[in-house]
Scaffold this motif. Structure first.
Motif, PDB file in Angstrom:
ATOM      1  N   TYR A 243     100.421  62.283   0.912  1.00 64.76           N
ATOM      2  CA  TYR A 243     101.331  61.767   1.939  1.00 64.76           C
ATOM      3  C   TYR A 243     102.688  61.404   1.341  1.00 64.76           C
ATOM      4  CZ  TYR A 243     102.218  59.526   6.491  1.00 64.76           C
ATOM      5  OH  TYR A 243     102.707  59.199   7.732  1.00 64.76           O
ATOM      6  N   LYS A 244     102.691  60.919   0.111  1.00 65.38           N
ATOM      7  CA  LYS A 244     103.951  60.576  -0.557  1.00 65.38           C
ATOM      8  C   LYS A 244     104.741  61.831  -0.926  1.00 65.38           C
ATOM      9  CE  LYS A 244     104.753  57.056  -3.004  1.00 65.38           C
ATOM     10  NZ  LYS A 244     104.895  55.981  -3.985  1.00 65.38           N
ATOM     11  N   LYS A 245     104.040  62.891  -1.264  1.00 67.51           N
ATOM     12  CA  LYS A 245     104.722  64.124  -1.655  1.00 67.51           C
ATOM     13  C   LYS A 245     105.162  64.963  -0.461  1.00 67.51           C
ATOM     14  CE  LYS A 245     102.405  64.666  -6.124  1.00 67.51           C
ATOM     15  NZ  LYS A 245     101.451  65.485  -6.931  1.00 67.51           N
ATOM     16  N   GLY A 246     104.632  64.655   0.729  1.00 67.48           N
ATOM     17  CA  GLY A 246     104.983  65.431   1.908  1.00 67.48           C
ATOM     18  C   GLY A 246     104.234  66.739   2.014  1.00 67.48           C
ATOM     19  N   THR A 247     103.086  66.842   1.355  1.00 64.66           N
ATOM     20  CA  THR A 247     102.311  68.090   1.387  1.00 64.66           C
ATOM     21  C   THR A 247     101.083  67.978   2.292  1.00 64.66           C
ATOM     22  OG1 THR A 247     101.107  67.377  -0.602  1.00 64.66           O
ATOM     23  CG2 THR A 247     103.052  68.767  -0.921  1.00 64.66           C
ATOM     24  N   HIS A 248     100.942  66.879   3.008  1.00 63.72           N
ATOM     25  CA  HIS A 248      99.760  66.632   3.834  1.00 63.72           C
ATOM     26  C   HIS A 248      99.645  67.592   5.011  1.00 63.72           C
ATOM     27  CE1 HIS A 248     103.191  64.303   5.154  1.00 63.72           C
ATOM     28  NE2 HIS A 248     102.710  64.309   6.378  1.00 63.72           N
ATOM     29  N   ILE A 249     100.784  68.055   5.541  1.00 66.11           N
ATOM     30  CA  ILE A 249     100.747  68.934   6.715  1.00 66.11           C
ATOM     31  C   ILE A 249     100.022  70.233   6.381  1.00 66.11           C
ATOM     32  CG2 ILE A 249     102.176  70.282   8.310  1.00 66.11           C
ATOM     33  CD1 ILE A 249     104.233  68.017   8.173  1.00 66.11           C
ATOM     34  N   GLU A 250     100.224  70.750   5.177  1.00 68.72           N
ATOM     35  CA  GLU A 250      99.550  71.981   4.758  1.00 68.72           C
ATOM     36  C   GLU A 250      98.173  71.717   4.156  1.00 68.72           C
ATOM     37  OE1 GLU A 250     102.758  71.343   3.948  1.00 68.72           O
ATOM     38  OE2 GLU A 250     103.658  72.786   5.350  1.00 68.72           O
ATOM     39  N   LYS A 251      98.044  70.642   3.378  1.00 67.66           N
ATOM     40  CA  LYS A 251      96.818  70.433   2.612  1.00 67.66           C
ATOM     41  C   LYS A 251      95.722  69.694   3.378  1.00 67.66           C
ATOM     42  CE  LYS A 251      98.855  70.610  -2.019  1.00 67.66           C
ATOM     43  NZ  LYS A 251      98.996  69.903  -3.316  1.00 67.66           N
ATOM     44  N   LEU A 252      96.088  68.970   4.419  1.00 68.51           N
ATOM     45  CA  LEU A 252      95.099  68.163   5.131  1.00 68.51           C
ATOM     46  C   LEU A 252      94.996  68.581   6.593  1.00 68.51           C
ATOM     47  CD1 LEU A 252      96.096  64.659   3.698  1.00 68.51           C
ATOM     48  CD2 LEU A 252      94.310  66.199   2.855  1.00 68.51           C
ATOM     49  N   LYS A 253      94.968  69.868   6.842  1.00 69.13           N
ATOM     50  CA  LYS A 253      94.962  70.383   8.213  1.00 69.13           C
ATOM     51  C   LYS A 253      93.738  69.932   9.004  1.00 69.13           C
ATOM     52  CE  LYS A 253      97.862  74.437   7.423  1.00 69.13           C
ATOM     53  NZ  LYS A 253      97.977  75.922   7.506  1.00 69.13           N
ATOM     54  N   LYS A 254      92.659  69.598   8.320  1.00 68.69           N
ATOM     55  CA  LYS A 254      91.460  69.129   8.997  1.00 68.69           C
ATOM     56  C   LYS A 254      91.711  67.792   9.696  1.00 68.69           C
ATOM     57  CE  LYS A 254      86.640  67.860   8.073  1.00 68.69           C
ATOM     58  NZ  LYS A 254      85.584  67.757   7.020  1.00 68.69           N
ATOM     59  N   TYR A 255      92.640  67.030   9.154  1.00 66.81           N
ATOM     60  CA  TYR A 255      92.882  65.675   9.653  1.00 66.81           C
ATOM     61  C   TYR A 255      94.257  65.495  10.302  1.00 66.81           C
ATOM     62  CZ  TYR A 255      89.019  64.884   6.403  1.00 66.81           C
ATOM     63  OH  TYR A 255      87.828  64.953   5.744  1.00 66.81           O
ATOM     64  N   VAL A 256      95.185  66.384  10.014  1.00 65.79           N
ATOM     65  CA  VAL A 256      96.576  66.208  10.443  1.00 65.79           C
ATOM     66  C   VAL A 256      96.953  67.233  11.504  1.00 65.79           C
ATOM     67  CG1 VAL A 256      98.998  66.187   9.721  1.00 65.79           C
ATOM     68  CG2 VAL A 256      97.230  65.255   8.192  1.00 65.79           C
ATOM     69  N   THR A 257      97.521  66.742  12.601  1.00 65.44           N
ATOM     70  CA  THR A 257      98.101  67.615  13.621  1.00 65.44           C
ATOM     71  C   THR A 257      99.618  67.454  13.564  1.00 65.44           C
ATOM     72  OG1 THR A 257      96.184  67.373  15.068  1.00 65.44           O
ATOM     73  CG2 THR A 257      98.226  68.142  16.084  1.00 65.44           C
ATOM     74  N   TYR A 258     100.316  68.574  13.463  1.00 66.39           N
ATOM     75  CA  TYR A 258     101.783  68.556  13.357  1.00 66.39           C
ATOM     76  C   TYR A 258     102.380  69.341  14.513  1.00 66.39           C
ATOM     77  CZ  TYR A 258     106.431  69.889  11.649  1.00 66.39           C
ATOM     78  OH  TYR A 258     107.780  70.121  11.529  1.00 66.39           O
ATOM     79  N   ILE A 259     103.225  68.681  15.300  1.00 60.74           N
ATOM     80  CA  ILE A 259     103.859  69.300  16.469  1.00 60.74           C
ATOM     81  C   ILE A 259     105.330  68.888  16.490  1.00 60.74           C
ATOM     82  CG2 ILE A 259     103.837  69.513  18.992  1.00 60.74           C
ATOM     83  CD1 ILE A 259     100.951  68.436  18.918  1.00 60.74           C
ATOM     84  N   ARG A 260     106.186  69.824  16.839  1.00 58.62           N
ATOM     85  CA  ARG A 260     107.598  69.494  17.044  1.00 58.62           C
ATOM     86  C   ARG A 260     107.882  69.514  18.543  1.00 58.62           C
ATOM     87  NH1 ARG A 260     111.615  72.601  14.912  1.00 58.62           N
ATOM     88  NH2 ARG A 260     112.710  70.867  13.940  1.00 58.62           N
ATOM     89  N   GLY A 261     108.599  68.506  19.015  1.00 62.44           N
ATOM     90  CA  GLY A 261     108.856  68.452  20.447  1.00 62.44           C
ATOM     91  C   GLY A 261     109.875  67.393  20.816  1.00 62.44           C
ATOM     92  N   LYS A 262     109.949  67.097  22.106  1.00 59.24           N
ATOM     93  CA  LYS A 262     110.979  66.192  22.615  1.00 59.24           C
ATOM     94  C   LYS A 262     110.452  64.818  23.016  1.00 59.24           C
ATOM     95  CE  LYS A 262     113.912  69.956  24.365  1.00 59.24           C
ATOM     96  NZ  LYS A 262     115.031  69.709  23.430  1.00 59.24           N
TER      97      LYS A 262
END
Length: 302
Positions: A243-262
């Motif tokens: 989480y500190k390195k900012g690599t969680h979006i790719e490495k923790l896909k089982k637990y992390v949902t990433y969406i861009r929106g308004k």
């Protein structure tokens, strides 16, 4: 143009008012430009000063001298006035907003470069009907940590206060049953279930150097939403480095949902911590929505 410096004497560790005033006076000693220095006296004074200055109608540049909370309060007072621009001279406990370009030493720490800086129009976000932010907002575990950090940051460096707060919060409730509605790039999505936290990001860093939103941009008209499912305390500790390195979006896909929106609306079953740019409230719901091209912001020269 008029330069107005609003100094929060309680920001960070130790009172740096005299030192900062001396630097400002030295810079303007042989210049014809107008400038004023204000030192805040109570909570919310930043917003009052900024609004009064902006209401003058003259071309003004307002400097928030403090941390992320000081910047937020100054912005709240002036953002509606198009004659006013804002920037920050960081001296708080976290100073996360100025790390937008990375963790390396930021040019925002160089007074001359900030005063000679260049304007860009950036996005903001709204928090319900009454509040606004420029960096990162969140609900749940990390917002609770933020509430605890405010207790300890006066007695220790920002990173140390954050880590102590994190360890304390590991023994609190880690499951938040949320109903989440996201207006994303690909349409509206409904997400339900237990979550550790939900973040809505305009900036990239928070919590004294954590990197939840590595792809966020200040002027793209979108918020980056990071939704993390509830996990055990052991897994939280193992996730920290990612989480500190900012690599969680790719490495923790089982637990992390990433969406861009308004826009994102989060509804809980009980009150939880809600934070925006370091300010904390408790509520059973939260709505964060992008405000495109809402703020004239000054970036350091070069």
């Amino acid at each position: 143009m008029r330069h107005v410096f609003i100094i929060n004497p309680k920001a960070g560790k130790g009172n740096k008012v005299s030192e900062i005033k001396a630097k400002i006076l030295s810079f303007f000693a042989e210049k014809a430009e107008k400038f004023d220095i204000y030192v805040t006296e109570y909570a919310g004074h930043e917003s009052e000063i900024a609004e009064k200055v902006a209401q003058s109608g003259e071309d003004v540049r307002i400097y928030a001298v403090g941390g992320d909370g000081t910047l937020n309060k100054v912005v709240r007072g002036m953002y509606k006035y198009k004659n006013a621009a804002v920037t920050v001279i960081p001296c708080g406990s976290g100073n996360d907003f100025v790390k937008m370009g990375g963790r390396e030493k930021s040019a925002f720490y160089e007074l001359e470069k900030v005063i000679d800086g260049e304007e860009r129009v950036i996005d903001m976000y709204s928090v319900g009907d009454d509040n606004v932010g420029v960096n990162i907002s969140s609900v749940g575990f990390d917002a609770t940590i933020c509430a605890e950090v405010n207790k300890y940051s006066r007695f220790m460096p920002g990173k140390a206060a954050y880590m102590l707060s994190l360890l304390i919060c590991l023994f609190t409730k880690l499951k938040n049953p949320f109903n989440i509605t996201v207006d994303g790039e690909n349409g509206r999505q409904q997400i339900t279930g237990n979550h550790l936290l939900c973040a809505a990001a305009n900036g990239c860093f928070y919590g004294g150097s954590f990197y939840p939103s590595p792809y966020a941009r200040l002027d793209d008209g979108l918020l980056d939403f990071i939704l993390i499912k509830s996990v055990s305390p052991f897994l939280i500790l193992s996730f920290l480095d990612t989480y500190k390195k900012g690599t969680h979006i790719e490495k923790l896909k089982k637990y992390v949902t990433y969406i861009r929106g308004k826009r994102i609306e989060i509804q809980g079953k009980e009150k939880v911590a809600v934070q925006y740019d370091g300010n904390v409230e408790y509520s059973d719901s939260a709505v964060f929505e992008i405000m495109p091209k809402a703020l004239r912001f000054v970036f350091p020269k070069a």
